[in-house]
Design a protein around this motif. Structure first.
Motif: not given
Length: 250
Positions: A132-134, A138-141, A164-171
């Motif tokens: 998604t755009a969100r 988040l992850t690119l920068p 960073l990846f946990a903030l993006a929604g991953f376990n």
């Protein structure tokens, strides 16, 4: 130059570092002081650490990749930015005081640890929404900035990537798989950079690299078997280890 007896403690410590790094990041907090203890000069330590790190990060990446714990579509978009950031960080080290920056990062990583452990559900459920755009905002920068940190200073790079990846929604298991993949790419880039420097101590780096890879293989399998709750508490412990490295080992 040290003698071969240093491998008596270098190999088990490299194995332990690989195990820890594959689960929660932070393996460099063990291998860097170990190489210094062996009597290598700072340039040899950095170059040799990258040599052994590609074994460990490569081994962990292969384990996570085969079991489907790497979000390939996202990670392959982030790798070029992480590599670019790492090169920029290596350039900026000539203009910024590493000691002052090290203290700041130590404070930041302790804050990350508090956020992760205080939120009981953080990283335990997989809520990744896709590209998604969100997610990209988040992850690119984030990959660029963490890549810069890796090139500039280094300790805890995998730990920051997991956050960073946990903030993006991953376990946290999938976060670890994604983080290891990007970390392998940045380690490989640094290894190629140092390859012609003449500073790599091959007879130390290669056997320690094999030990690191074996530890990483076991660590990745343990993380996938035990799940995100196990990774979370390992992650909390590694944050303390990384913070201690940043505050006390200059």
């Amino acid at each position: 130059m040290p003698g071969p007896e240093v491998l008596l403690y270098g190999l088990p410590l490299a194995f332990l570092a690989g195990f820890i790094d594959a689960v929660a990041g932070g393996g460099g907090t063990i291998t860097l002081p170990t190489l210094l203890l062996m009597g290598l000069n700072p340039a040899q330590v950095v170059a040799t650490n990258k040599l052994l790190a590609i074994f460990g990060s490569g081994s962990a990446t292969a384990q996570y990749w085969r079991k489907g714990h790497v979000e390939k579509a996202l990670v392959l978009r982030l790798v070029p930015l992480a590599l670019l950031g790492s090169a920029l960080g290596a350039y900026l080290v000539h203009f910024v005081s590493p000691a002052a920056f090290q203290t700041l990062v130590g404070v930041v990583i302790l804050g990350v640890g508090v956020l992760v452990l205080a939120n009981k559900r953080f990283g335990l459920e997989d809520r990744y929404p896709g590209l998604t755009a969100r997610t990209l905002a988040l992850t690119l920068p984030g990959a660029l900035i963490i890549g810069m940190y890796d090139g500039f200073l280094g300790p805890g790079t995998g730990t920051f990537l997991m956050f960073l990846f946990a903030l993006a929604g991953f376990n946290l298991v999938r976060s670890s798989g994604n983080a290891r993949t990007i970390n392998f790419a940045t380690n490989l880039g640094a290894f190629l950079f140092f390859l012609t420097s003449g500073q790599m101590v091959w007879w130390i780096g290669l056997p320690m690299g094999v030990a690191n890879a074996l530890g990483a293989m076991l660590g990745a399998r343990m993380a996938m078997l035990r799940g995100s709750a196990f990774v979370k508490w390992m992650y909390g412990g590694i944050i303390l280890l990384v913070a201690a490295r940043l505050f006390f080992l200059r």
